[in-house]
Motif scaffolding. Structure first.
Motif, PDB file in Angstrom:
ATOM      1  N   SER A   1      86.410   1.229  12.531  1.00 36.26           N
ATOM      2  CA  SER A   1      87.958   2.449  11.674  1.00 36.26           C
ATOM      3  C   SER A   1      89.180   1.366  11.281  1.00 36.26           C
ATOM      4  N   LYS A   2      89.199   1.580   9.696  1.00 30.82           N
ATOM      5  CA  LYS A   2      90.623   0.131   9.481  1.00 30.82           C
ATOM      6  C   LYS A   2      92.065   1.592   8.674  1.00 30.82           C
ATOM      7  N   LEU A   3      92.824   1.903  10.054  1.00 27.90           N
ATOM      8  CA  LEU A   3      93.925   2.614   9.674  1.00 27.90           C
ATOM      9  C   LEU A   3      95.285   2.070   9.175  1.00 27.90           C
ATOM     10  N   MET A   4      94.974   2.270   8.004  1.00 25.37           N
ATOM     11  CA  MET A   4      95.682   1.935   7.037  1.00 25.37           C
ATOM     12  C   MET A   4      97.624   2.531   7.137  1.00 25.37           C
TER      13      MET A   4
ATOM     14  N   TYR B   1      94.746  -4.857  13.639  1.00 28.92           N
ATOM     15  CA  TYR B   1      93.055  -4.829  13.662  1.00 28.92           C
ATOM     16  C   TYR B   1      92.455  -3.705  14.179  1.00 28.92           C
ATOM     17  N   SER B   2      92.907  -2.532  13.433  1.00 29.91           N
ATOM     18  CA  SER B   2      92.599  -1.317  14.343  1.00 29.91           C
ATOM     19  C   SER B   2      90.221  -1.541  14.067  1.00 29.91           C
ATOM     20  N   GLU B   3      89.258  -1.951  12.810  1.00 34.87           N
ATOM     21  CA  GLU B   3      88.827  -2.267  12.540  1.00 34.87           C
ATOM     22  C   GLU B   3      87.852  -2.674  13.778  1.00 34.87           C
ATOM     23  N   PHE B   4      88.521  -3.942  14.033  1.00 35.60           N
ATOM     24  CA  PHE B   4      87.699  -4.381  15.561  1.00 35.60           C
ATOM     25  C   PHE B   4      87.517  -3.497  16.363  1.00 35.60           C
ATOM     26  N   PHE B   5      89.108  -3.296  16.545  1.00 35.06           N
ATOM     27  CA  PHE B   5      89.131  -2.606  18.014  1.00 35.06           C
ATOM     28  C   PHE B   5      88.097  -0.947  17.516  1.00 35.06           C
TER      29      PHE B   5
ATOM     30  N   LEU C   1      86.880   1.311  23.607  1.00 38.45           N
ATOM     31  CA  LEU C   1      86.638   2.787  23.527  1.00 38.45           C
ATOM     32  C   LEU C   1      86.092   3.453  25.328  1.00 38.45           C
ATOM     33  N   GLY C   2      85.054   3.440  25.215  1.00 38.50           N
ATOM     34  CA  GLY C   2      83.980   3.601  26.387  1.00 38.50           C
ATOM     35  C   GLY C   2      83.482   4.726  25.574  1.00 38.50           C
ATOM     36  N   LYS C   3      82.908   6.033  26.213  1.00 33.69           N
ATOM     37  CA  LYS C   3      82.575   6.943  25.825  1.00 33.69           C
ATOM     38  C   LYS C   3      83.040   7.552  24.098  1.00 33.69           C
ATOM     39  N   ASP C   4      83.898   6.985  24.294  1.00 31.36           N
ATOM     40  CA  ASP C   4      84.305   7.663  23.216  1.00 31.36           C
ATOM     41  C   ASP C   4      84.318   7.560  21.952  1.00 31.36           C
ATOM     42  N   VAL C   5      83.533   6.055  22.350  1.00 32.89           N
ATOM     43  CA  VAL C   5      83.158   5.198  20.980  1.00 32.89           C
ATOM     44  C   VAL C   5      82.839   5.175  19.169  1.00 32.89           C
ATOM     45  N   GLY C   6      82.600   6.551  19.689  1.00 31.87           N
ATOM     46  CA  GLY C   6      82.357   7.627  18.187  1.00 31.87           C
ATOM     47  C   GLY C   6      83.380   7.934  17.595  1.00 31.87           C
ATOM     48  N   GLY C   7      84.683   8.389  18.275  1.00 29.51           N
ATOM     49  CA  GLY C   7      85.797   8.634  18.244  1.00 29.51           C
ATOM     50  C   GLY C   7      86.654   8.646  16.899  1.00 29.51           C
TER      51      GLY C   7
ATOM     52  N   THR D   1      88.540  10.296   9.725  1.00 31.37           N
ATOM     53  CA  THR D   1      89.195  11.393  10.567  1.00 31.37           C
ATOM     54  C   THR D   1      90.980  10.920   9.715  1.00 31.37           C
ATOM     55  N   GLU D   2      91.577  12.315  10.403  1.00 27.61           N
ATOM     56  CA  GLU D   2      93.013  12.484   9.467  1.00 27.61           C
ATOM     57  C   GLU D   2      93.451  10.914  10.284  1.00 27.61           C
ATOM     58  N   PRO D   3      93.879   9.819   9.062  1.00 24.78           N
ATOM     59  CA  PRO D   3      94.760   8.540  10.412  1.00 24.78           C
ATOM     60  C   PRO D   3      95.801   8.625  11.070  1.00 24.78           C
ATOM     61  N   ARG D   4      96.725   9.322  10.702  1.00 27.69           N
ATOM     62  CA  ARG D   4      97.882  10.014  10.972  1.00 27.69           C
ATOM     63  C   ARG D   4      97.075  10.108  13.152  1.00 27.69           C
ATOM     64  N   ARG D   5      95.836  11.306  13.556  1.00 27.59           N
ATOM     65  CA  ARG D   5      95.916  11.091  14.422  1.00 27.59           C
ATOM     66  C   ARG D   5      95.183  10.212  14.875  1.00 27.59           C
ATOM     67  N   SER D   6      94.317   9.752  14.033  1.00 24.49           N
ATOM     68  CA  SER D   6      93.811   8.036  14.591  1.00 24.49           C
ATOM     69  C   SER D   6      94.769   7.415  15.240  1.00 24.49           C
ATOM     70  N   ARG D   7      96.412   7.121  14.240  1.00 23.61           N
ATOM     71  CA  ARG D   7      96.876   6.099  14.260  1.00 23.61           C
ATOM     72  C   ARG D   7      97.487   6.969  15.942  1.00 23.61           C
ATOM     73  N   ARG D   8      97.606   7.761  16.153  1.00 24.42           N
ATOM     74  CA  ARG D   8      98.529   8.295  17.300  1.00 24.42           C
ATOM     75  C   ARG D   8      97.216   7.850  18.576  1.00 24.42           C
TER      76      ARG D   8
END
Length: 354
Positions: free
Chosen positions: A341-344, A334-338, A75-81, A86-93
């Motif tokens: 945050s776990k994206l359902m 495997y979003s939680e690894f990357f 994620l680089g400098k966006d590591v806390g993003g 956070t709204e799941p749809r936005r995170s998936r996108r």
């Protein structure tokens, strides 16, 4: 009757005005700023001390594994993003946007080479963030703006952040008087002075420039300071004094007694994770011993060979179809690894989000 009410009304109005004035003055009284001062002092001390955690480096300064490493280099400098709320749809996108950037040849799958390039790019982002923060921290310890900071100037600022009187400390140092500090603070000062000497490029003058101060705070981006950092870690973990690490030394539990099952589980996890790291990644020649050179190569954030190995490992974690590539469905699953945050509902949404 009316004549009697008029003075009463006037008196009531006067009382309300007086009450309002008193309340206004009470609210205008200076608040107790002790907690604010404490927070400011803690923040200043944190800014002056070299951080224990270094983004994009596999070991902490105390020798612990960096549990957030994979997320930091992805994620680089966006590591806390990617927060859990956070709204799941936005995170998936957002995750699919990152996937598209990593997938340079747009074949909808990520190769080890593509991931390696991305890891190097994100690691460089962390370095740029460190440079930016260093500029602010350097200005704080270089009040006269001459571009150099002496060890004494830094020591005054550091002890002030620990609650000492700045003028008294400065006068004591100027007059070569003994400073009254507790044993723990004295030990920290001695360690910091060793690091200061190492960051001071030849010819040594005990004055650090802005670049040297960056090496002092962030040794991971300086070859000489990275060596010093490795020596410190080996010194802390090396039990037999041979200046290298065996597996038992590397997996030794931190100081503390296991008091319950939860503590036992944590200790088991500590041993398992460090054993895996030692055998698969740090001990490059698999002889059961980690030398300082091996540990330095392992910790070097700009080591391209390490970045390629890391890329392969990250892909292998999520590569369910075993094609040695990372695909959209896999990275979402495997979003939680990357991202941490776990994206359902990854499978149902992957094509829409992509």
């Amino acid at each position: 009757m009316a004549s009697r009410q008029a003075p009463l009304c006037g008196l009531a109005a006067h009382c309300f005005w007086l009450l309002g004035f008193v309340l206004l003055m009470a609210s205008a009284r200076p608040a107790n700023h002790s907690s604010t001062r404490e927070r400011a002092a803690n923040r200043e001390e944190k800014e002056l001390l070299p951080p224990d955690h270094l983004n994009g480096v596999k070991l902490e300064m105390d020798g612990h594994l960096n549990k957030d490493f994979h997320q930091e280099v992805f994620l680089g400098k966006d590591v806390g993003g990617f927060d859990e709320d956070t709204e799941p749809r936005r995170s998936r996108r957002k995750l699919m946007v990152i996937f598209s950037k990593v997938d340079v040849n747009t074949d909808r799958r990520i190769s080890a080479k593509e991931m390696q390039r991305w890891i190097m790019e994100k690691t460089a982002e962390h370095f740029q963030e460190a440079v930016k923060e260093n500029k602010m921290h350097f200005r704080a310890v270089d009040p006269d703006g001459d571009g150099h900071v002496s060890w004494d100037e830094y020591k005054v600022k550091f002890l002030t952040s620990k609650g000492h009187n700045e003028k008294e400390v400065a006068d004591a140092i100027r007059n070569h008087e003994e400073l009254k500090v507790d044993e723990e603070t004295q030990e920290v000062l001695e360690n910091l002075k060793d690091r200061w000497y190492q960051a001071d490029n030849p010819p040594a003058d005990l004055l650090l420039t802005e670049d040297e101060f960056l090496s002092f705070l962030h040794p991971e981006h300086s070859r000489g300071m990275l060596k010093f950092m490795v020596k410190e870690i080996v010194r802390d973990l090396d039990q037999d004094g041979d200046k290298q690490l065996s597996l038992p030394e590397f997996i030794s539990l931190p100081v503390g007694t296991v008091e319950n099952q939860q503590g036992q589980d944590m200790d088991d996890s500590w041993v398992r994770d460090r054993k895996k790291e030692f055998e698969e990644l740090i001990d490059s020649n698999h002889d059961g011993i980690v030398t300082m050179d091996e540990l330095e190569n392992y910790m070097d954030p700009m080591n391209e060979y390490n970045a390629l190995n890391e890329a392969k490992q990250m892909i292998a974690i999520a590569d369910e179809n075993q094609n040695h590539h990372l695909e959209p469905e896999e990275i979402l699953k495997y979003s939680e690894f990357f991202t941490g945050s776990k994206l359902m509902d990854y499978a149902r949404n992957v094509h829409e989000e992509f």
